[in-house]
Structure formats: C-alpha cells, structure tokens
Design a protein around this motif. Structure first.
Motif, PDB file in Angstrom:
ATOM      1  N   ARG A  90      63.249  71.046  97.031  1.00 40.99           N
ATOM      2  CA  ARG A  90      62.913  72.804  97.458  1.00 40.99           C
ATOM      3  C   ARG A  90      61.572  73.222  98.800  1.00 40.99           C
ATOM      4  N   GLY A  91      61.302  72.150  98.907  1.00 43.77           N
ATOM      5  CA  GLY A  91      60.546  72.294  99.892  1.00 43.77           C
ATOM      6  C   GLY A  91      59.840  71.231 100.728  1.00 43.77           C
ATOM      7  N   ALA A  92      59.936  71.307 102.249  1.00 40.53           N
ATOM      8  CA  ALA A  92      58.972  70.471 103.323  1.00 40.53           C
ATOM      9  C   ALA A  92      58.325  70.978 104.073  1.00 40.53           C
ATOM     10  N   LYS A  93      57.090  69.937 103.964  1.00 40.56           N
ATOM     11  CA  LYS A  93      55.866  70.243 105.113  1.00 40.56           C
ATOM     12  C   LYS A  93      54.973  69.158 106.087  1.00 40.56           C
ATOM     13  N   SER A  94      54.218  69.621 106.256  1.00 40.56           N
ATOM     14  CA  SER A  94      53.804  69.237 107.751  1.00 40.56           C
ATOM     15  C   SER A  94      52.451  68.760 107.583  1.00 40.56           C
ATOM     16  N   LEU A  95      52.155  67.808 106.712  1.00 43.95           N
ATOM     17  CA  LEU A  95      50.809  68.036 106.057  1.00 43.95           C
ATOM     18  C   LEU A  95      49.367  67.843 107.216  1.00 43.95           C
ATOM     19  N   GLY A  96      47.961  67.819 106.535  1.00 45.04           N
ATOM     20  CA  GLY A  96      46.835  68.647 107.849  1.00 45.04           C
ATOM     21  C   GLY A  96      46.311  66.911 108.919  1.00 45.04           C
ATOM     22  N   ASP A  97      46.799  66.225 108.032  1.00 41.71           N
ATOM     23  CA  ASP A  97      46.143  65.001 108.255  1.00 41.71           C
ATOM     24  C   ASP A  97      47.940  64.348 109.563  1.00 41.71           C
ATOM     25  N   GLY A  98      49.395  65.120 109.199  1.00 43.05           N
ATOM     26  CA  GLY A  98      50.298  64.273 110.261  1.00 43.05           C
ATOM     27  C   GLY A  98      50.981  63.807 110.047  1.00 43.05           C
ATOM     28  N   LYS A  99      51.231  63.786 108.157  1.00 45.30           N
ATOM     29  CA  LYS A  99      51.869  63.618 107.153  1.00 45.30           C
ATOM     30  C   LYS A  99      52.766  64.538 106.304  1.00 45.30           C
ATOM     31  N   THR A 100      53.871  63.824 106.123  1.00 42.44           N
ATOM     32  CA  THR A 100      55.069  64.466 106.169  1.00 42.44           C
ATOM     33  C   THR A 100      55.056  64.655 104.612  1.00 42.44           C
ATOM     34  N   ALA A 101      55.087  66.129 103.601  1.00 42.01           N
ATOM     35  CA  ALA A 101      55.880  66.008 102.398  1.00 42.01           C
ATOM     36  C   ALA A 101      57.533  66.548 101.629  1.00 42.01           C
ATOM     37  N   LEU A 102      57.349  65.811 101.390  1.00 41.24           N
ATOM     38  CA  LEU A 102      59.153  66.695 100.918  1.00 41.24           C
ATOM     39  C   LEU A 102      59.187  66.242  99.415  1.00 41.24           C
ATOM     40  N   THR A 103      59.711  68.077  98.775  1.00 45.19           N
ATOM     41  CA  THR A 103      59.662  68.587  97.591  1.00 45.19           C
ATOM     42  C   THR A 103      61.161  67.967  96.816  1.00 45.19           C
ATOM     43  N   VAL A 104      61.237  67.409  95.642  1.00 42.38           N
ATOM     44  CA  VAL A 104      63.204  67.662  95.463  1.00 42.38           C
ATOM     45  C   VAL A 104      62.383  68.323  93.987  1.00 42.38           C
ATOM     46  N   ASN A 105      63.350  69.212  93.288  1.00 45.10           N
ATOM     47  CA  ASN A 105      62.979  68.850  91.390  1.00 45.10           C
ATOM     48  C   ASN A 105      64.190  68.322  91.203  1.00 45.10           C
ATOM     49  N   VAL A 106      63.886  68.152  90.126  1.00 43.62           N
ATOM     50  CA  VAL A 106      65.098  66.640  88.597  1.00 43.62           C
ATOM     51  C   VAL A 106      64.483  67.442  87.997  1.00 43.62           C
ATOM     52  N   PRO A 107      65.627  67.171  87.267  1.00 45.53           N
ATOM     53  CA  PRO A 107      65.898  68.453  85.659  1.00 45.53           C
ATOM     54  C   PRO A 107      65.895  67.380  85.019  1.00 45.53           C
ATOM     55  N   PHE A 108      64.987  67.515  84.091  1.00 48.34           N
ATOM     56  CA  PHE A 108      64.287  66.684  82.955  1.00 48.34           C
ATOM     57  C   PHE A 108      65.290  65.532  82.500  1.00 48.34           C
ATOM     58  N   GLU A 109      66.891  66.317  82.345  1.00 43.82           N
ATOM     59  CA  GLU A 109      67.555  65.791  81.593  1.00 43.82           C
ATOM     60  C   GLU A 109      68.291  64.887  82.156  1.00 43.82           C
ATOM     61  N   VAL A 110      68.305  64.682  83.565  1.00 45.68           N
ATOM     62  CA  VAL A 110      68.312  63.901  84.845  1.00 45.68           C
ATOM     63  C   VAL A 110      66.891  62.289  84.724  1.00 45.68           C
ATOM     64  N   PHE A 111      66.060  62.636  84.516  1.00 42.44           N
ATOM     65  CA  PHE A 111      64.594  61.573  84.358  1.00 42.44           C
ATOM     66  C   PHE A 111      64.750  61.122  82.886  1.00 42.44           C
ATOM     67  N   VAL A 112      65.138  61.968  81.914  1.00 42.80           N
ATOM     68  CA  VAL A 112      65.726  61.054  80.673  1.00 42.80           C
ATOM     69  C   VAL A 112      67.218  59.686  80.561  1.00 42.80           C
ATOM     70  N   LYS A 113      68.099  60.387  81.254  1.00 42.85           N
ATOM     71  CA  LYS A 113      69.124  59.957  81.223  1.00 42.85           C
ATOM     72  C   LYS A 113      69.173  58.349  82.729  1.00 42.85           C
ATOM     73  N   ASN A 114      68.149  58.325  83.430  1.00 39.00           N
ATOM     74  CA  ASN A 114      68.567  57.673  83.999  1.00 39.00           C
ATOM     75  C   ASN A 114      67.334  55.968  83.949  1.00 39.00           C
ATOM     76  N   ARG A 115      66.048  56.699  82.886  1.00 39.57           N
ATOM     77  CA  ARG A 115      65.138  56.368  81.762  1.00 39.57           C
ATOM     78  C   ARG A 115      64.313  55.916  82.955  1.00 39.57           C
ATOM     79  N   VAL A 116      63.548  56.728  83.638  1.00 42.18           N
ATOM     80  CA  VAL A 116      62.367  56.397  84.150  1.00 42.18           C
ATOM     81  C   VAL A 116      61.168  55.625  83.118  1.00 42.18           C
ATOM     82  N   GLU A 117      61.511  56.899  82.158  1.00 38.26           N
ATOM     83  CA  GLU A 117      60.273  56.328  81.152  1.00 38.26           C
ATOM     84  C   GLU A 117      61.535  56.017  79.730  1.00 38.26           C
TER      85      GLU A 117
END
Length: 297
Positions: A175-202
């Motif tokens: 959903r997003g990729a941006k260059s941060l003010g300190d030179g770092k890069t941030a990438l955002t990905v939307n993960v469905p909660f169903e996938v979070f549960v299926k993969n037993r993150v918790e």
C-alpha cells in the motif's frame, strides 16, 4: 520451537528492495497504493527464492521482539531478546512475559558440547515443571538447519510468512513506499487478519478463534518494513486496532536487529547439581508436556 514452522522469512526480500527504494533522496515521495505494487513487485519476485539464505547469513547479531495481542478483555504481552555469535554458533533466546514477571523461559545452545539448556522462571518451577530452574537436554541432531526453527526469529518468520501470503494473494496489498526524512525507507503492506491467524503469528486458543467471524477475518493489519539507506533492517512491525463480529482486537508486534553479538551475551551456567538432566527424547517429551500444562495449553 522444535517443530519446524512453514514460515518463509521475507526480510531478505525487502532488504534487496533498497537497491531501488533506498536511493531516493530524503523526503522523495515513492509510489503508493497500486503503483507501489508494480514498483516493488519485480524486485520481490527476483529474490523470493533466496529468502531463507538472507536470514541464515545474518550472524553475530542481537535482536528483539515486542509482542502484544488483545482480544476483548483477554491479552498477552511479551518480549523476546536473542543473540547468536561465533562459528560454530552460540545462541540464546530470552522470553519474558510483561503480564506475569515470573513467566520466564530462556534457551541457551552453546557451540561446544552435546547438550543445550533451558532456564525456567519461578512460575514454572512452582508448578512442578522441573525441580530446578535449569534443565539440560540433548541438542537437536540436525542442529540449526532452518533459520525459522530458532526461537529468536520464530514469530518474525510467521509475520513475514503472513506478509508473503498477502502479497501473493493480491499484489495490491503493498500500500505504500516512502523515503523517510533521515534517509530510511518504509514499505507498508496490508495483511488480512485471517492470514495473521492462519500463520499463527500469535498462537490463539480455540476459545478465541471460534469467535472470529467474517468481519474480523477481512480486517487489515498494516505491516511496516523500515530499512536503512544501506539496506539493513531497522524494524519489521505489525500494528492494528479494529473491531468486528461484536469483538475488539488490538495487536502490536515489532521485531528489530539491535546490534552486534558477543560471548558476553551468553548466560553463565550454574553448578551441575543445580541442573536437571533430561537424558533422552522420552524425558524431553514429558518435560514439554508439563511445560504445556503449566502454560494452560
């Protein structure tokens, strides 16, 4: 920790992305939404087959995970810190519950010798899991074959597996990729909660999973990967708060590399008389059964 997870560690893929993302000047806007999927997709596909090597080769480091999950009024909050150093490798993982300070489990695998060690906090000793806080057992015969078997990255592996699944199901999950003010890069990905549960993150009990319906399953968990300009990982985080099916969910997970590791990060063992020896698989299985009972699993 002894069962091999099916997770794929995706961090290496995103480290490779910095060859495109990280060269943007500070503050330079990068693609968002559908454009981000096209921007990242090609790079992602090029490295997806090398993901496990990217984490296996990360040696002599310390890392940390802060994990919080709340479902209505039920919640868990823990930290995991770990270190790996040397060749052959010494490894230690320290689990701490922030809900119950006596709920402690540390695992230590020294490079030398045929055994590894577990340290149990007061809660487990009081519940009869072991007569002593320290326990020894034979090392796995195969050693650290797969990086995600190691407790220091077990949950991040599952976070990453969820991110991969979300991307494979729909490239617009990026959903997003941006260059941060300190030179770092941030990438955002939307993960469905169903996938979070299926993969037993918790790892959720049946009393919770039985209450998760279609509304919660479709809720999105924003996942952010932040990179230094040189491609090194700053943090890998999931952070969300949402409702559905007449329930409320709040979760926050942050994994990060925290610096170089050394032998000083390894614990000092007590005298042999203070260590309960588990000589074989039968003794180990019995130990893990008692441990599971103490945890309420």
């Amino acid at each position: 920790m002894r069962k091999r997870p099916t997770a794929i560690f995706v961090l290496g893929a995103f480290l490779a992305l910095v060859s495109a993302c990280g060269q943007a000047k500070a503050g330079t806007p990068l693609p968002k939404g559908d454009d981000a999927a096209d921007y990242v997709g090609g790079k992602f596909e090029q490295v997806i087959g090398k993901l496990e090597d990217s984490i296996t080769d990360t040696r002599d480091v310390t890392n940390s995970l802060d994990a919080y999950f709340k479902f209505d009024d039920k919640w868990v909050h823990s930290t995991v810190t770990s270190a790996r150093t040397g060749s052959p490798e010494n490894r230690v993982v320290r689990h701490r519950s922030l809900k119950n300070p006596d709920e402690i489990i540390d695992t230590y695998t020294p490079a030398d010798g045929p055994v590894e060690y577990t340290y149990l906090g007061p809660m487990y000793v009081q519940k009869g899991v072991s007569p002593t806080a320290w326990v020894s057992m034979p090392k796995p015969e195969a050693g650290l074959v797969q990086p995600c078997v190691w407790g220091g990255v077990l949950t991040p592996c599952r976070m990453a597996d969820s991110t991969v699944d979300a991307y494979r199901a729909d490239k617009r999950a990026v959903r997003g990729a941006k260059s941060l003010g300190d030179g770092k890069t941030a990438l955002t990905v939307n993960v469905p909660f169903e996938v979070f549960v299926k993969n037993r993150v918790e790892i959720l009990p049946a009393s919770v999973t039985s209450l998760i319906g279609p509304e919660l399953n479709k809720a999105m968990v924003p996942t952010t990967i932040t990179l230094n300009p040189d491609g090194s990982l700053v943090s890998f985080a999931m952070d969300a708060k949402f409702g559905g099916d007449s329930h409320q969910v709040e979760l926050k997970y942050e994994f990060k590399f925290t610096g170089p590791a050394s032998l000083q990060d390894m614990p000092k063992l007590p005298d042999a008389a203070q260590i309960t020896v588990l000589p074989d698989r039968a003794a180990m299985d019995d130990f893990y059964r008692r441990l599971g009972d103490a945890q309420g699993n």
